[in-house]
Write a protein that holds these residues in place. Structure first.
Motif, PDB file in Angstrom:
ATOM      1  N   MET A 171       0.621  -0.937   0.208  1.00  0.00           N
ATOM      2  CA  MET A 171      -0.037   0.160   0.168  1.00  0.00           C
ATOM      3  C   MET A 171       0.663   0.922  -0.317  1.00  0.00           C
ATOM      4  SD  MET A 171      -2.964   1.282   2.887  1.00  0.00           S
ATOM      5  CE  MET A 171      -3.355  -0.491   2.599  1.00  0.00           C
ATOM      6  N   GLU A 172       0.527   2.063  -0.914  1.00  0.00           N
ATOM      7  CA  GLU A 172       1.230   3.974  -1.060  1.00  0.00           C
ATOM      8  C   GLU A 172       0.623   3.982   0.288  1.00  0.00           C
ATOM      9  OE1 GLU A 172       3.918   4.482  -3.051  1.00  0.00           O
ATOM     10  OE2 GLU A 172       3.327   2.551  -3.911  1.00  0.00           O
ATOM     11  N   PRO A 173       2.329   4.779   0.621  1.00  0.00           N
ATOM     12  CA  PRO A 173       1.134   5.674   1.723  1.00  0.00           C
ATOM     13  C   PRO A 173       0.356   7.137   1.316  1.00  0.00           C
ATOM     14  CG  PRO A 173       3.993   6.262   1.466  1.00  0.00           C
ATOM     15  CD  PRO A 173       3.256   5.480   0.987  1.00  0.00           C
ATOM     16  N   LEU A 174      -0.378   7.598   2.370  1.00  0.00           N
ATOM     17  CA  LEU A 174      -1.415   9.200   1.792  1.00  0.00           C
ATOM     18  C   LEU A 174      -0.674  10.235   1.661  1.00  0.00           C
ATOM     19  CD1 LEU A 174      -3.651  11.014   0.636  1.00  0.00           C
ATOM     20  CD2 LEU A 174      -4.340  10.482   2.650  1.00  0.00           C
ATOM     21  N   LEU A 175       0.352  10.418   3.366  1.00  0.00           N
ATOM     22  CA  LEU A 175       1.588  10.794   3.393  1.00  0.00           C
ATOM     23  C   LEU A 175       2.622  11.159   3.239  1.00  0.00           C
ATOM     24  CD1 LEU A 175       1.929  14.141   3.866  1.00  0.00           C
ATOM     25  CD2 LEU A 175       0.455  13.860   6.473  1.00  0.00           C
ATOM     26  N   GLN A 176       4.124  11.173   3.088  1.00  0.00           N
ATOM     27  CA  GLN A 176       4.947  10.987   3.220  1.00  0.00           C
ATOM     28  C   GLN A 176       6.293  12.003   3.188  1.00  0.00           C
ATOM     29  OE1 GLN A 176       6.384   9.007  -0.140  1.00  0.00           O
ATOM     30  NE2 GLN A 176       8.261   7.716   0.935  1.00  0.00           N
ATOM     31  N   ILE A 177       6.654  12.103   4.851  1.00  0.00           N
ATOM     32  CA  ILE A 177       7.035  13.033   5.380  1.00  0.00           C
ATOM     33  C   ILE A 177       8.954  12.859   5.173  1.00  0.00           C
ATOM     34  CG2 ILE A 177       7.765  14.833   7.062  1.00  0.00           C
ATOM     35  CD1 ILE A 177       5.228  14.902   5.746  1.00  0.00           C
ATOM     36  N   SER A 178       9.533  13.240   4.444  1.00  0.00           N
ATOM     37  CA  SER A 178      11.101  13.036   4.426  1.00  0.00           C
ATOM     38  C   SER A 178      12.345  13.878   4.705  1.00  0.00           C
ATOM     39  CB  SER A 178      11.801  12.189   3.155  1.00  0.00           C
ATOM     40  OG  SER A 178      10.555  10.818   2.566  1.00  0.00           O
ATOM     41  N   HIS A 179      12.986  14.162   5.591  1.00  0.00           N
ATOM     42  CA  HIS A 179      14.168  14.429   6.352  1.00  0.00           C
ATOM     43  C   HIS A 179      13.609  15.964   6.440  1.00  0.00           C
ATOM     44  CE1 HIS A 179      16.289  11.316   5.953  1.00  0.00           C
ATOM     45  NE2 HIS A 179      16.564  11.367   4.350  1.00  0.00           N
ATOM     46  N   LEU A 180      12.276  16.630   7.100  1.00  0.00           N
ATOM     47  CA  LEU A 180      11.704  17.706   6.931  1.00  0.00           C
ATOM     48  C   LEU A 180      12.539  18.520   8.610  1.00  0.00           C
ATOM     49  CD1 LEU A 180       9.196  18.801   5.749  1.00  0.00           C
ATOM     50  CD2 LEU A 180       8.374  18.613   7.554  1.00  0.00           C
ATOM     51  N   THR A 181      13.038  19.303   8.469  1.00  0.00           N
ATOM     52  CA  THR A 181      13.669  20.437   8.860  1.00  0.00           C
ATOM     53  C   THR A 181      13.263  21.834   8.861  1.00  0.00           C
ATOM     54  OG1 THR A 181      15.946  18.945   8.544  1.00  0.00           O
ATOM     55  CG2 THR A 181      16.282  21.263   9.202  1.00  0.00           C
ATOM     56  N   LYS A 182      13.497  22.337  10.315  1.00  0.00           N
ATOM     57  CA  LYS A 182      12.879  23.562   9.726  1.00  0.00           C
ATOM     58  C   LYS A 182      13.775  24.368  11.670  1.00  0.00           C
ATOM     59  CE  LYS A 182      10.473  27.904  10.109  1.00  0.00           C
ATOM     60  NZ  LYS A 182      10.335  27.982   8.211  1.00  0.00           N
ATOM     61  N   ASN A 183      14.396  25.467  10.082  1.00  0.00           N
ATOM     62  CA  ASN A 183      15.418  26.432  10.850  1.00  0.00           C
ATOM     63  C   ASN A 183      14.619  27.856  11.543  1.00  0.00           C
ATOM     64  OD1 ASN A 183      17.202  23.909  10.685  1.00  0.00           O
ATOM     65  ND2 ASN A 183      18.523  25.114   9.829  1.00  0.00           N
ATOM     66  N   PHE A 184      14.565  28.937  13.129  1.00  0.00           N
ATOM     67  CA  PHE A 184      14.514  29.303  13.292  1.00  0.00           C
ATOM     68  C   PHE A 184      15.584  30.381  13.735  1.00  0.00           C
ATOM     69  CE2 PHE A 184       9.656  27.220  13.736  1.00  0.00           C
ATOM     70  CZ  PHE A 184       9.281  28.333  12.971  1.00  0.00           C
ATOM     71  N   SER A 185      15.709  32.061  13.489  1.00  0.00           N
ATOM     72  CA  SER A 185      16.159  33.128  13.503  1.00  0.00           C
ATOM     73  C   SER A 185      16.223  33.471  15.089  1.00  0.00           C
ATOM     74  CB  SER A 185      16.822  33.628  12.693  1.00  0.00           C
ATOM     75  OG  SER A 185      18.224  34.621  12.870  1.00  0.00           O
ATOM     76  N   ASP A 186      16.872  33.777  16.208  1.00  0.00           N
ATOM     77  CA  ASP A 186      16.404  34.513  17.383  1.00  0.00           C
ATOM     78  C   ASP A 186      17.138  35.801  16.733  1.00  0.00           C
ATOM     79  OD1 ASP A 186      19.569  34.824  17.375  1.00  0.00           O
ATOM     80  OD2 ASP A 186      19.900  34.136  18.557  1.00  0.00           O
ATOM     81  N   GLY A 187      16.987  36.311  15.295  1.00  0.00           N
ATOM     82  CA  GLY A 187      16.984  37.578  15.108  1.00  0.00           C
ATOM     83  C   GLY A 187      18.769  38.098  14.919  1.00  0.00           C
ATOM     84  N   LYS A 188      19.478  37.091  15.638  1.00  0.00           N
ATOM     85  CA  LYS A 188      20.677  37.230  15.350  1.00  0.00           C
ATOM     86  C   LYS A 188      21.591  36.742  14.149  1.00  0.00           C
ATOM     87  CE  LYS A 188      21.301  38.809  20.222  1.00  0.00           C
ATOM     88  NZ  LYS A 188      21.802  38.694  21.714  1.00  0.00           N
ATOM     89  N   GLU A 189      22.267  35.659  14.293  1.00  0.00           N
ATOM     90  CA  GLU A 189      22.901  34.906  13.699  1.00  0.00           C
ATOM     91  C   GLU A 189      22.836  33.565  13.786  1.00  0.00           C
ATOM     92  OE1 GLU A 189      27.002  35.859  13.363  1.00  0.00           O
ATOM     93  OE2 GLU A 189      27.151  37.978  11.850  1.00  0.00           O
ATOM     94  N   ASP A 190      22.218  33.476  15.477  1.00  0.00           N
ATOM     95  CA  ASP A 190      21.887  31.815  15.730  1.00  0.00           C
ATOM     96  C   ASP A 190      21.129  31.320  15.224  1.00  0.00           C
ATOM     97  OD1 ASP A 190      24.735  32.444  16.824  1.00  0.00           O
ATOM     98  OD2 ASP A 190      23.912  33.084  18.480  1.00  0.00           O
ATOM     99  N   GLU A 191      20.651  30.186  15.139  1.00  0.00           N
ATOM    100  CA  GLU A 191      19.601  30.033  14.016  1.00  0.00           C
ATOM    101  C   GLU A 191      19.548  28.467  15.144  1.00  0.00           C
ATOM    102  OE1 GLU A 191      19.829  28.794  10.049  1.00  0.00           O
ATOM    103  OE2 GLU A 191      19.011  30.145   9.856  1.00  0.00           O
ATOM    104  N   TYR A 192      18.030  27.663  15.338  1.00  0.00           N
ATOM    105  CA  TYR A 192      17.925  26.514  16.093  1.00  0.00           C
ATOM    106  C   TYR A 192      17.227  25.715  15.572  1.00  0.00           C
ATOM    107  CZ  TYR A 192      13.594  28.469  17.492  1.00  0.00           C
ATOM    108  OH  TYR A 192      12.485  28.690  17.947  1.00  0.00           O
ATOM    109  N   LYS A 193      17.560  23.927  15.068  1.00  0.00           N
ATOM    110  CA  LYS A 193      16.553  23.323  14.300  1.00  0.00           C
ATOM    111  C   LYS A 193      14.881  23.776  15.650  1.00  0.00           C
ATOM    112  CE  LYS A 193      19.298  21.204  11.193  1.00  0.00           C
ATOM    113  NZ  LYS A 193      20.455  22.241  11.586  1.00  0.00           N
ATOM    114  N   ALA A 194      13.870  24.388  15.263  1.00  0.00           N
ATOM    115  CA  ALA A 194      12.656  23.407  15.602  1.00  0.00           C
ATOM    116  C   ALA A 194      12.350  22.293  15.134  1.00  0.00           C
ATOM    117  CB  ALA A 194      11.514  24.627  15.535  1.00  0.00           C
ATOM    118  N   VAL A 195      12.142  22.111  14.343  1.00  0.00           N
ATOM    119  CA  VAL A 195      12.786  20.071  13.088  1.00  0.00           C
ATOM    120  C   VAL A 195      13.492  19.645  13.040  1.00  0.00           C
ATOM    121  CG1 VAL A 195      11.018  18.986  11.894  1.00  0.00           C
ATOM    122  CG2 VAL A 195       9.826  20.657  13.896  1.00  0.00           C
TER     123      VAL A 195
END
Length: 252
Positions: A1-25
């Protein structure tokens, strides 16, 4: 059976307004199959809602891929999402805030049907049936969101979400604002609708006890990562990760 939803290596970076970023996902991958109920659990800040917001394209992803029914929607803009939203709908945490307070519930539920080209009279007949399915009296179609209880408003939100017969229903903490009795009623409603319509559910929740008898599989998120996943019974009875054990201990 084929998946209805397939998520692969999903990443989300947010910046703190300076140069630093953090990975929320951070490098999240999973699949959801037709007719399946999949839970994502974890504490507030674990990344659950950020994942959902990327799937629904309310947020752009930093990296990774989102496939819905085999279609790559990762970078779709809002104008391309119109047809996608016919396959995928969402029920939010606070039902009253998801409705226009100036709009009667019946008209709000009919909106997606009208947008699909269904004449008003026919759309309102469909809404009448949807209200019945969702355990709401017909006269509630004429009520405004503030004139009904939280549980009744959430039933109307579910009626609106299923109006165009989506294949995927995403529930983001959809029961957390409700008391325990109403939570149980909403889960029973969702169970009945899922059996009737064979929808897939992505159930976002911080309450591990709620998913125990509701979902087929569960993903556990901690600090943006999936730390454990598997059949609900296996994960909850034989947790392998320390964080999962901590979540379980907190509800015992």
């Amino acid at each position: 059976m084929e998946p209805l939803l397939q998520i692969s290596h999903l990443t989300k970076n947010f910046s703190d307004g300076k140069e630093d970023e953090y990975k929320a996902v951070d490098d999240v991958s999973f699949e959801l199959f037709p007719g399946e109920k999949l839970a994502i659990i974890g504490e507030s800040g674990s990344g659950k809602t950020t994942v959902v917001n990327m799937i629904t394209r309310l947020l752009d992803s930093t990296d990774g891929k989102i496939l819905l029914d085999g279609e790559d929607i990762t970078h779709y803009k809002r104008n391309k999402m119109k047809n996608i939203y016919r396959k995928m709908q969402m029920v939010f945490q606070t039902p009253t805030e998801s409705f226009d307070p100036r709009c009667r519930l019946g008209d709000a539920v009919a909106e997606s049907l009208r947008n699909a080209g269904i004449p008003k009279k026919e759309a309102m007949e469909i809404v009448k049936e949807l209200f019945k399915q969702c355990g709401l009296p017909e006269n509630f179609m004429k009520r405004y969101p503030h004139e009904v209880s939280g549980g009744q408003c959430q039933r109307a939100a579910i009626a609106r979400a299923i109006a165009i017969k989506p294949r995927l229903l995403i529930l983001d903490e959809a029961t957390s604002a409700l008391d325990v009795t109403v939570q149980a009623e909403i889960l029973q409603l969702l169970d009945a609708l899922q059996e009737e319509r064979q929808m897939s559910y992505l159930f976002i929740c911080h309450d591990i006890a709620l998913v125990q008898n509701f979902c087929d599989r569960v993903l556990v998120m901690y600090q943006g990562k999936i730390v454990e996943q598997g059949k609900t019974e296996e994960v909850l009875h034989f947790p392998k990760h320390e964080y999962t054990r901590m979540l379980l201990d907190s509800v015992l």
